[in-house]
Design a protein around this motif. Structure first.
Motif, PDB file in Angstrom:
ATOM      1  N   TYR A 171      29.635  43.686 -11.713  1.00 24.40           N
ATOM      2  CA  TYR A 171      29.811  42.259 -11.975  1.00 24.40           C
ATOM      3  C   TYR A 171      30.372  41.564 -10.742  1.00 24.40           C
ATOM      4  O   TYR A 171      31.207  42.124 -10.015  1.00 24.40           O
ATOM      5  CB  TYR A 171      30.811  42.021 -13.119  1.00 24.40           C
ATOM      6  CG  TYR A 171      30.374  42.478 -14.491  1.00 24.40           C
ATOM      7  CD1 TYR A 171      29.311  41.869 -15.143  1.00 24.40           C
ATOM      8  CD2 TYR A 171      31.052  43.509 -15.136  1.00 24.40           C
ATOM      9  CE1 TYR A 171      28.926  42.281 -16.409  1.00 24.40           C
ATOM     10  CE2 TYR A 171      30.667  43.926 -16.400  1.00 24.40           C
ATOM     11  CZ  TYR A 171      29.609  43.311 -17.032  1.00 24.40           C
ATOM     12  OH  TYR A 171      29.229  43.718 -18.279  1.00 24.40           O
ATOM     13  N   ILE A 177      22.514  34.829 -19.281  1.00 28.49           N
ATOM     14  CA  ILE A 177      21.335  35.535 -18.810  1.00 28.49           C
ATOM     15  C   ILE A 177      20.243  35.475 -19.881  1.00 28.49           C
ATOM     16  O   ILE A 177      20.521  35.310 -21.074  1.00 28.49           O
ATOM     17  CB  ILE A 177      21.636  37.007 -18.460  1.00 28.49           C
ATOM     18  CG1 ILE A 177      22.068  37.792 -19.716  1.00 28.49           C
ATOM     19  CG2 ILE A 177      22.708  37.098 -17.395  1.00 28.49           C
ATOM     20  CD1 ILE A 177      22.169  39.271 -19.477  1.00 28.49           C
ATOM     21  N   ARG A 211      22.579  34.016  -7.574  1.00 32.60           N
ATOM     22  CA  ARG A 211      23.160  32.780  -8.090  1.00 32.60           C
ATOM     23  C   ARG A 211      24.573  32.602  -7.551  1.00 32.60           C
ATOM     24  O   ARG A 211      25.157  33.515  -6.967  1.00 32.60           O
ATOM     25  CB  ARG A 211      23.180  32.761  -9.616  1.00 32.60           C
ATOM     26  CG  ARG A 211      21.876  33.152 -10.297  1.00 32.60           C
ATOM     27  CD  ARG A 211      20.738  32.232  -9.892  1.00 32.60           C
ATOM     28  NE  ARG A 211      19.661  32.258 -10.852  1.00 32.60           N
ATOM     29  CZ  ARG A 211      18.524  32.935 -10.698  1.00 32.60           C
ATOM     30  NH1 ARG A 211      18.334  33.677  -9.633  1.00 32.60           N
ATOM     31  NH2 ARG A 211      17.578  32.878 -11.618  1.00 32.60           N
ATOM     32  N   THR A 251      27.282  36.158 -17.384  1.00 28.34           N
ATOM     33  CA  THR A 251      27.315  37.283 -18.321  1.00 28.34           C
ATOM     34  C   THR A 251      28.626  37.379 -19.092  1.00 28.34           C
ATOM     35  O   THR A 251      28.876  38.384 -19.746  1.00 28.34           O
ATOM     36  CB  THR A 251      27.074  38.612 -17.574  1.00 28.34           C
ATOM     37  OG1 THR A 251      28.067  38.758 -16.559  1.00 28.34           O
ATOM     38  CG2 THR A 251      25.702  38.643 -16.943  1.00 28.34           C
ATOM     39  N   ASP A 303      20.176  31.549 -15.947  1.00 32.50           N
ATOM     40  CA  ASP A 303      19.956  32.976 -16.093  1.00 32.50           C
ATOM     41  C   ASP A 303      20.908  33.810 -15.234  1.00 32.50           C
ATOM     42  O   ASP A 303      20.472  34.642 -14.455  1.00 32.50           O
ATOM     43  CB  ASP A 303      18.489  33.282 -15.750  1.00 32.50           C
ATOM     44  CG  ASP A 303      18.123  34.749 -15.978  1.00 32.50           C
ATOM     45  OD1 ASP A 303      18.811  35.388 -16.764  1.00 32.50           O
ATOM     46  OD2 ASP A 303      17.162  35.224 -15.354  1.00 32.50           O
ATOM     47  N   HIS A 304      22.228  33.582 -15.359  1.00 33.68           N
ATOM     48  CA  HIS A 304      23.094  34.418 -14.548  1.00 33.68           C
ATOM     49  C   HIS A 304      24.462  34.722 -15.154  1.00 33.68           C
ATOM     50  O   HIS A 304      25.017  35.766 -14.885  1.00 33.68           O
ATOM     51  CB  HIS A 304      23.288  33.784 -13.167  1.00 33.68           C
ATOM     52  CG  HIS A 304      24.008  32.479 -13.184  1.00 33.68           C
ATOM     53  ND1 HIS A 304      23.451  31.344 -13.693  1.00 33.68           N
ATOM     54  CD2 HIS A 304      25.247  32.127 -12.751  1.00 33.68           C
ATOM     55  CE1 HIS A 304      24.306  30.349 -13.557  1.00 33.68           C
ATOM     56  NE2 HIS A 304      25.397  30.785 -13.004  1.00 33.68           N
ATOM     57  N   ASN A 348      24.171  40.720  -7.484  1.00 35.29           N
ATOM     58  CA  ASN A 348      22.912  40.511  -6.766  1.00 35.29           C
ATOM     59  C   ASN A 348      21.939  39.631  -7.546  1.00 35.29           C
ATOM     60  O   ASN A 348      20.728  39.835  -7.514  1.00 35.29           O
ATOM     61  CB  ASN A 348      22.251  41.857  -6.439  1.00 35.29           C
ATOM     62  CG  ASN A 348      23.163  42.776  -5.666  1.00 35.29           C
ATOM     63  OD1 ASN A 348      23.805  42.355  -4.712  1.00 35.29           O
ATOM     64  ND2 ASN A 348      23.256  44.034  -6.090  1.00 35.29           N
ATOM     65  N   SER A 349      22.479  38.654  -8.274  1.00 40.21           N
ATOM     66  CA  SER A 349      21.623  37.763  -9.061  1.00 40.21           C
ATOM     67  C   SER A 349      21.019  36.661  -8.202  1.00 40.21           C
ATOM     68  O   SER A 349      20.080  35.986  -8.625  1.00 40.21           O
ATOM     69  CB  SER A 349      22.433  37.122 -10.197  1.00 40.21           C
ATOM     70  OG  SER A 349      23.430  36.258  -9.666  1.00 40.21           O
ATOM     71  N   MET A 390      29.343  37.411 -13.657  1.00 37.33           N
ATOM     72  CA  MET A 390      27.952  37.216 -13.289  1.00 37.33           C
ATOM     73  C   MET A 390      27.399  38.564 -12.840  1.00 37.33           C
ATOM     74  O   MET A 390      28.103  39.358 -12.208  1.00 37.33           O
ATOM     75  CB  MET A 390      27.853  36.173 -12.169  1.00 37.33           C
ATOM     76  CG  MET A 390      26.463  35.825 -11.715  1.00 37.33           C
ATOM     77  SD  MET A 390      26.453  34.330 -10.662  1.00 37.33           S
ATOM     78  CE  MET A 390      27.618  34.786  -9.380  1.00 37.33           C
ATOM     79  N   ARG A 391      26.164  38.865 -13.174  1.00 35.05           N
ATOM     80  CA  ARG A 391      25.579  40.131 -12.753  1.00 35.05           C
ATOM     81  C   ARG A 391      25.471  40.165 -11.233  1.00 35.05           C
ATOM     82  O   ARG A 391      25.214  39.134 -10.586  1.00 35.05           O
ATOM     83  CB  ARG A 391      24.210  40.333 -13.388  1.00 35.05           C
ATOM     84  CG  ARG A 391      23.217  39.237 -13.103  1.00 35.05           C
ATOM     85  CD  ARG A 391      21.937  39.442 -13.887  1.00 35.05           C
ATOM     86  NE  ARG A 391      20.979  38.392 -13.600  1.00 35.05           N
ATOM     87  CZ  ARG A 391      19.764  38.338 -14.105  1.00 35.05           C
ATOM     88  NH1 ARG A 391      19.364  39.273 -14.934  1.00 35.05           N
ATOM     89  NH2 ARG A 391      18.942  37.358 -13.797  1.00 35.05           N
TER      90      ARG A 391
END
Length: 475
Positions: free
Chosen positions: A105, A133, A56, A24, A21-22, A53-54, A50-51
């Protein structure tokens, strides 16, 4: 003992969830670095999104694999360390945007060099990550966690012996764009090509991960598309009101409702009229619940079918828009009609090219204006027929476009074969050999010398053997 096993299973599940789930989006591109011992050398960059503050992390190291383009045979696996990680963001203070979102990002960059021998078929270079995600709006409900595959193509020598001396197309459009739901949008997926190859753009399927690779390496192609939700597809990832310019890669139209949408753009590198390679960029775009007070029209309005009447409205639906002023002008700039309605209509007196001008909030804050063109040449109807529906045998396509004014000047065919790259043609009456069976969405975009452009899509069922035609009736 049972409690320990259960606890271990829970930890494994939590660990898998923490890694998921990270991602993008991503893309891969390269430059030709010369020859060494009769091998071609290429310097690659893999770029993953990657988004922010995920919580990950990007894989470090990552594994990239090289495959024969025609057979899918594995050539080499390469372990690549993370070169660097940077954060890019955009925060708008524009008072003419309601509820502006922050776009952010984390970008991970990997660089590596590959050395491969000459090949008639060429190569596909792949990277796979788990997972995208969760909750992507244009994917089928209940799809669960889906990985992503990012690829680049190295051309072979079969059609053009010098094609492997290639520097791939490189996407240069900004990754930081605010897109507001149900409002006009503009998003550039434009690319540049250092070799000067002709570039042609189209929406295409986002890839999920393939079957099992080798020791964590990517699986070989072909790669399956992600499962799109009803109303969306690889060729229409943002719905029917958003289109991509075949020549520039500019995405324009009216955005769908708020959500996250996976969008993949393919750019064909065309040299001497032949598609030598197809490069891809895959990005999950966050469409926010905001509006933009802007005067926004389509680049052009084409009345090329059966009417001379145009009804047009602003593509922005912002509540900050209080007034409209429309002008319909002839080629000399003389106003033929004005309107202050939100939706303006006008019947043009004759064929030709006209201007449409819109001013919003004239004399107020958040005032804006724009112009567009209207091509009025009725009688242009795209069409095609096809014959031959057996896989591994040619299917013949015949253009049947009817045209009253000017002449047909370009044809952009997409044969709808998701399992292969480069299933396109710009010939008038091309043929294509489908390598797989099943339904295919063949698409023709046709243009005439008067600026008319239109699209027709037909579904072709490719089968193993032609249907049997009985000479008698079964009762």
């Amino acid at each position: 003992m049972k409690r320990s096993i259960i606890l271990l299973c829970i930890l494994i599940i939590l660990s898998a969830t923490a890694r998921a789930d990270h991602i993008t989006g991503g893309e891969m591109y390269y430059t030709f670095a010369g020859y060494a011992n009769n091998f071609y050398l290429y310097k690659f960059t893999l770029k993953l999104f990657m988004r922010c503050n995920s919580g990950r992390q990007f894989a470090n190291p990552n594994t990239v694999s090289v495959f024969n383009k025609a057979t899918g045979a594995r050539i080499i696996d390469i372990t690549v360390p993370l070169l660097n990680q940077q954060q890019i963001s955009l925060v708008s203070n524009n008072p003419c945007i309601t509820n502006p979102p922050a776009v952010c990002y984390d970008v991970g960059l990997y660089e590596f060099t590959i050395s491969v021998p000459p090949s008639a078929d060429g190569y596909i270079v792949s990277s796979q990550v788990n997972y995208r995600i969760a909750g992507i709006s244009n994917l089928a409900p209940g799809y669960g966690l889906i990985g992503a595959t990012y690829t680049a193509e190295i051309p072979g020598t079969a059609n053009i012996p010098t094609a492997p001396d290639n520097r791939s197309a490189h996407f240069t459009g900004s990754d930081l764009v605010i897109v507001c739901a149900n409002n006009s949008m503009t998003y550039s997926f434009g690319a540049e090509d250092a070799d000067g190859d002709q570039l042609q753009y189209n929406f295409c399927e986002a890839y999920q991960t393939g079957g099992s690779g080798q020791a964590g390496a990517p699986a070989p192609p072909p790669y399956a598309p992600v499962p799109y939700a009803p109303g969306f597809s690889g060729s229409s990832p943002l719905g029917g009101q958003v289109h991509i310019d075949l020549q520039t890669g500019l995405i324009t139209g009216v955005a769908p409702p708020a959500g996250v949408y996976v969008v993949t753009v393919c750019v064909n590198e065309i040299r001497n009229g032949i598609v030598i390679a197809t490069q891809r960029k895959d990005l999950q775009i966050n469409i926010a619940a905001c509006t933009i007070a802007a005067a926004t029209l389509q680049p052009a309005y084409v009345l090329c079918r059966d009417t001379k009447t145009l009804s047009v409205s602003n593509l922005s639906t912002s509540p900050l828009i209080h007034s409209y002023f429309w002008e319909f002008l002839n080629a000399q700039g003389v106003a033929l009609h004005t309107s202050t309605d939100a939706i303006a209509s006008f019947t043009f007196p004759d064929t030709g090219i006209y201007q449409v001008k819109l001013v919003i909030n004239k004399g107020e804050a958040c005032s804006d204006s724009t112009r567009s063109l209207a091509y009025v040449y009725p009688g242009f109807i795209p069409g095609f027929t096809f014959s031959g529906i057996c896989f591994a045998k040619p299917t013949i396509f015949t253009d049947k476009t009817t045209n009253v004014f000017g002449s047909v000047i370009s044809w952009a065919w997409d044969f709808g074969e998701a399992s292969i790259f480069g299933d396109v043609s710009d010939s008038t009456n091309p043929s294509y050999t489908y390598p797989t069976m099943g339904p295919k969405e063949a698409r023709l975009i046709v243009t005439n010398s008067k600026g008319c452009i239109d699209t027709i899509i037909k579904t072709i069922s490719i089968v193993d053997k032609p249907p049997i035609q009985l000479l008698f009736e079964i009762r």
